[in-house]
Design a protein around this motif. Structure first.
Motif, mmCIF file in Angstrom:
data_model
loop_
_atom_site.group_PDB
_atom_site.id
_atom_site.type_symbol
_atom_site.label_atom_id
_atom_site.label_comp_id
_atom_site.label_asym_id
_atom_site.label_seq_id
_atom_site.Cartn_x
_atom_site.Cartn_y
_atom_site.Cartn_z
ATOM 1 N N LEU A 235 0.909 -1.440 0.304
ATOM 2 C CA LEU A 235 -0.113 0.122 -0.084
ATOM 3 C C LEU A 235 0.711 0.869 0.039
ATOM 4 N N ARG A 236 0.097 2.310 -0.622
ATOM 5 C CA ARG A 236 1.111 3.573 -0.185
ATOM 6 C C ARG A 236 0.027 4.551 -0.130
ATOM 7 N N PHE B 97 9.016 -0.729 4.599
ATOM 8 C CA PHE B 97 8.644 0.925 4.530
ATOM 9 C C PHE B 97 9.450 2.169 4.301
ATOM 10 N N THR B 98 9.392 2.911 3.043
ATOM 11 C CA THR B 98 9.657 3.532 1.972
ATOM 12 C C THR B 98 8.668 4.962 2.333
ATOM 13 N N MET C 194 4.439 1.484 1.487
ATOM 14 C CA MET C 194 4.691 -0.291 2.243
ATOM 15 C C MET C 194 4.498 -1.615 1.616
ATOM 16 N N SER C 195 5.070 -1.855 1.819
ATOM 17 C CA SER C 195 5.654 -3.957 1.422
ATOM 18 C C SER C 195 6.228 -4.372 1.973
ATOM 19 N N ASP D 139 1.358 -4.625 10.869
ATOM 20 C CA ASP D 139 1.560 -3.562 11.075
ATOM 21 C C ASP D 139 -0.082 -2.827 10.119
ATOM 22 N N THR D 140 -1.462 -3.839 10.935
ATOM 23 C CA THR D 140 -2.740 -3.624 11.034
ATOM 24 C C THR D 140 -2.799 -2.441 12.104
ATOM 25 N N ALA D 141 -3.502 -1.064 11.611
ATOM 26 C CA ALA D 141 -2.989 0.277 12.819
ATOM 27 C C ALA D 141 -4.212 1.099 11.606
#
Length: 116
Positions: A18-19, A67-68, A82-83, A89-91
């Motif tokens: 996701l970005r 993540f970047t 996010m890769s 990572d759920t939040a």
């Protein structure tokens, strides 16, 4: 007054990407670092990634290599790519200034759910 609007969250399967985007209004973007923070249910809000004015980055150990964070100063926008997402990572993800978030500038955040 500073306004920060996050977007780009959603439901994704483990291993997906996701970005997130954060659009900033006001005059902070050109004078402060920016960061993404997250808060999972029952947990305290934590820093995920931060980027300084000159582009130096800082990542939580749990997201390093996956993540970047980047920023587009012309658009007053900061991004979090996010890769290899994991269920942990759920939040709800928020953006704010970095390294010291402004207490009055927390927005609604964007929900990221990693689940199969």
């Amino acid at each position: 007054q500073v306004q920060l609007v996050e977007s780009g969250g959603g439901l994704v399967q483990p291993g997906g990407s996701l970005r997130l985007s954060c659009a900033a209004s006001g005059r902070i973007f050109g004078i402060l670092g920016m960061g993404f923070y997250r808060q999972a249910p029952g947990k305290q809000r934590e820093l995920v990634a931060g980027i300084t004015l000159d582009g130096n980055t800082n990542y939580a150990d749990s997201v390093k290599g996956r993540f970047t964070i980047s920023r587009d100063n012309a658009k007053n926008t900061v991004y979090l790519q996010m890769s290899s997402l994991k269920p942990e990572d759920t939040a709800v993800y928020y953006c704010n200034t970095f390294p010291s978030p402004l207490a009055s500038s927390w927005g609604q955040g964007t929900q990221v759910t990693v689940s199969s």
